[in-house]
Design a protein around this motif. Sequence first.
Motif, PDB file in Angstrom:
ATOM      1  N   GLU A   1       0.815  -1.200   0.000  1.00  0.00           N
ATOM      2  CA  GLU A   1       0.000   0.000   0.000  1.00  0.00           C
ATOM      3  C   GLU A   1       0.853   1.255   0.000  1.00  0.00           C
ATOM      4  O   GLU A   1       0.560   2.211  -0.721  1.00  0.00           O
TER       5      GLU A   1
ATOM      6  N   SER B   1     -12.205   7.120  -7.417  1.00  0.00           N
ATOM      7  CA  SER B   1     -13.566   7.212  -6.895  1.00  0.00           C
ATOM      8  C   SER B   1     -14.212   5.834  -6.880  1.00  0.00           C
ATOM      9  O   SER B   1     -13.857   4.951  -7.674  1.00  0.00           O
ATOM     10  N   THR B   2     -15.166   5.651  -5.996  1.00  0.00           N
ATOM     11  CA  THR B   2     -15.873   4.390  -5.853  1.00  0.00           C
ATOM     12  C   THR B   2     -17.004   4.308  -6.883  1.00  0.00           C
ATOM     13  O   THR B   2     -17.409   5.336  -7.441  1.00  0.00           O
TER      14      THR B   2
ATOM     15  N   ASP C   1     -20.047   4.073  -6.410  1.00  0.00           N
ATOM     16  CA  ASP C   1     -21.203   4.883  -6.002  1.00  0.00           C
ATOM     17  C   ASP C   1     -20.869   6.374  -5.988  1.00  0.00           C
ATOM     18  O   ASP C   1     -21.534   7.170  -5.323  1.00  0.00           O
TER      19      ASP C   1
ATOM     20  N   ALA D   1     -12.313   8.570  -3.203  1.00  0.00           N
ATOM     21  CA  ALA D   1     -11.632   7.743  -2.217  1.00  0.00           C
ATOM     22  C   ALA D   1     -10.175   8.143  -2.006  1.00  0.00           C
ATOM     23  O   ALA D   1      -9.607   7.896  -0.938  1.00  0.00           O
TER      24      ALA D   1
ATOM     25  N   GLU E   1      -8.684  -2.295 -10.177  1.00  0.00           N
ATOM     26  CA  GLU E   1      -8.928  -3.125  -9.005  1.00  0.00           C
ATOM     27  C   GLU E   1      -7.821  -2.856  -8.003  1.00  0.00           C
ATOM     28  O   GLU E   1      -6.638  -2.952  -8.326  1.00  0.00           O
ATOM     29  N   TYR E   2      -8.197  -2.500  -6.774  1.00  0.00           N
ATOM     30  CA  TYR E   2      -7.199  -2.242  -5.736  1.00  0.00           C
ATOM     31  C   TYR E   2      -7.706  -2.797  -4.415  1.00  0.00           C
ATOM     32  O   TYR E   2      -8.792  -2.433  -3.956  1.00  0.00           O
ATOM     33  N   ASN E   3      -6.903  -3.678  -3.816  1.00  0.00           N
ATOM     34  CA  ASN E   3      -7.276  -4.331  -2.554  1.00  0.00           C
ATOM     35  C   ASN E   3      -8.655  -4.993  -2.643  1.00  0.00           C
ATOM     36  O   ASN E   3      -9.462  -4.927  -1.714  1.00  0.00           O
ATOM     37  N   GLY E   4      -8.913  -5.625  -3.797  1.00  0.00           N
ATOM     38  CA  GLY E   4     -10.166  -6.329  -3.973  1.00  0.00           C
ATOM     39  C   GLY E   4     -11.359  -5.417  -4.209  1.00  0.00           C
ATOM     40  O   GLY E   4     -12.499  -5.889  -4.235  1.00  0.00           O
ATOM     41  N   GLN E   5     -11.129  -4.138  -4.398  1.00  0.00           N
ATOM     42  CA  GLN E   5     -12.217  -3.178  -4.604  1.00  0.00           C
ATOM     43  C   GLN E   5     -12.125  -2.573  -5.991  1.00  0.00           C
ATOM     44  O   GLN E   5     -11.045  -2.257  -6.481  1.00  0.00           O
ATOM     45  N   ARG E   6     -13.245  -2.431  -6.634  1.00  0.00           N
ATOM     46  CA  ARG E   6     -13.288  -1.804  -7.953  1.00  0.00           C
ATOM     47  C   ARG E   6     -13.406  -0.295  -7.776  1.00  0.00           C
ATOM     48  O   ARG E   6     -14.295   0.205  -7.071  1.00  0.00           O
ATOM     49  N   LEU E   7     -12.507   0.429  -8.411  1.00  0.00           N
ATOM     50  CA  LEU E   7     -12.495   1.882  -8.352  1.00  0.00           C
ATOM     51  C   LEU E   7     -12.396   2.441  -9.763  1.00  0.00           C
ATOM     52  O   LEU E   7     -12.040   1.737 -10.710  1.00  0.00           O
TER      53      LEU E   7
END
Length: 228
Positions: free
Chosen positions: A6, A23-24, A26, A30, A102-108
């Motif tokens: 990180e 950004s996320t 939604d 971020a 994809e970063y840390n399992g999150q889509r951004l």
Amino acid sequence: MQLLKEQDFKALVDNHPRAIMLSTPDARIAYVNRMFHSVTGYQPEEVLGRAPSVLSSGLHSPEFYQAMWESLNDSGRWEGLIWNRRKSGENYPQWLTIYPIEYNGQRLFAGVFMDVGEVTAGDERLASLAYYDPLTELPNRSLFQEFLKARVSQRKPGSHCFAVLYIDLDFFKSVNDLHGHDCGDRVLQQAAACVQSVLRKGDVIARLSGDELAAIDGAAGQTDPEGP
């Protein structure tokens, strides 16, 4: 190969020469890097958790953002010229590239951008000339029409009217014929600068054609459309 840690990721993003915003899905900011502050004037704590549309100039129509989202959904990428607003209230042109990561399992969504109004060379500046008049560095007719369409779509029934100013320079052809095109170019540049100097922040001025300028009252452009 060791996975990117990180702190390595943050160091890479923070030292990138262009502004970056993550950004996320939604539509919440971020993460922003250091160059983001240099371009927009916003500190990270002022935008984190807010919608990216906090940067919007209000100069683009809903159809503009709809086409942006369609491009992201269809091809996974959008790139182009967009006018946004700094913290100071100044509207400026930026060349923006948006793509999912994809970063840390999150889509951004990553938005990478630069202020092309201050760039003198480079592919982005050349590409942006499709929307600019190279002589006066003002928006051209196509971009003016986009701004006008947005301004009309934002006007609510019963709200105040807005103004469109059309300026046609008299005897401009005579200036070119008598003194040459170089002199005519300088007259156009000075006329554009003169009109721009008396407009307010948020107002828009464009060069429509040879000796035609136009301006739009941008007071009602203080809206919050949902761009990425």
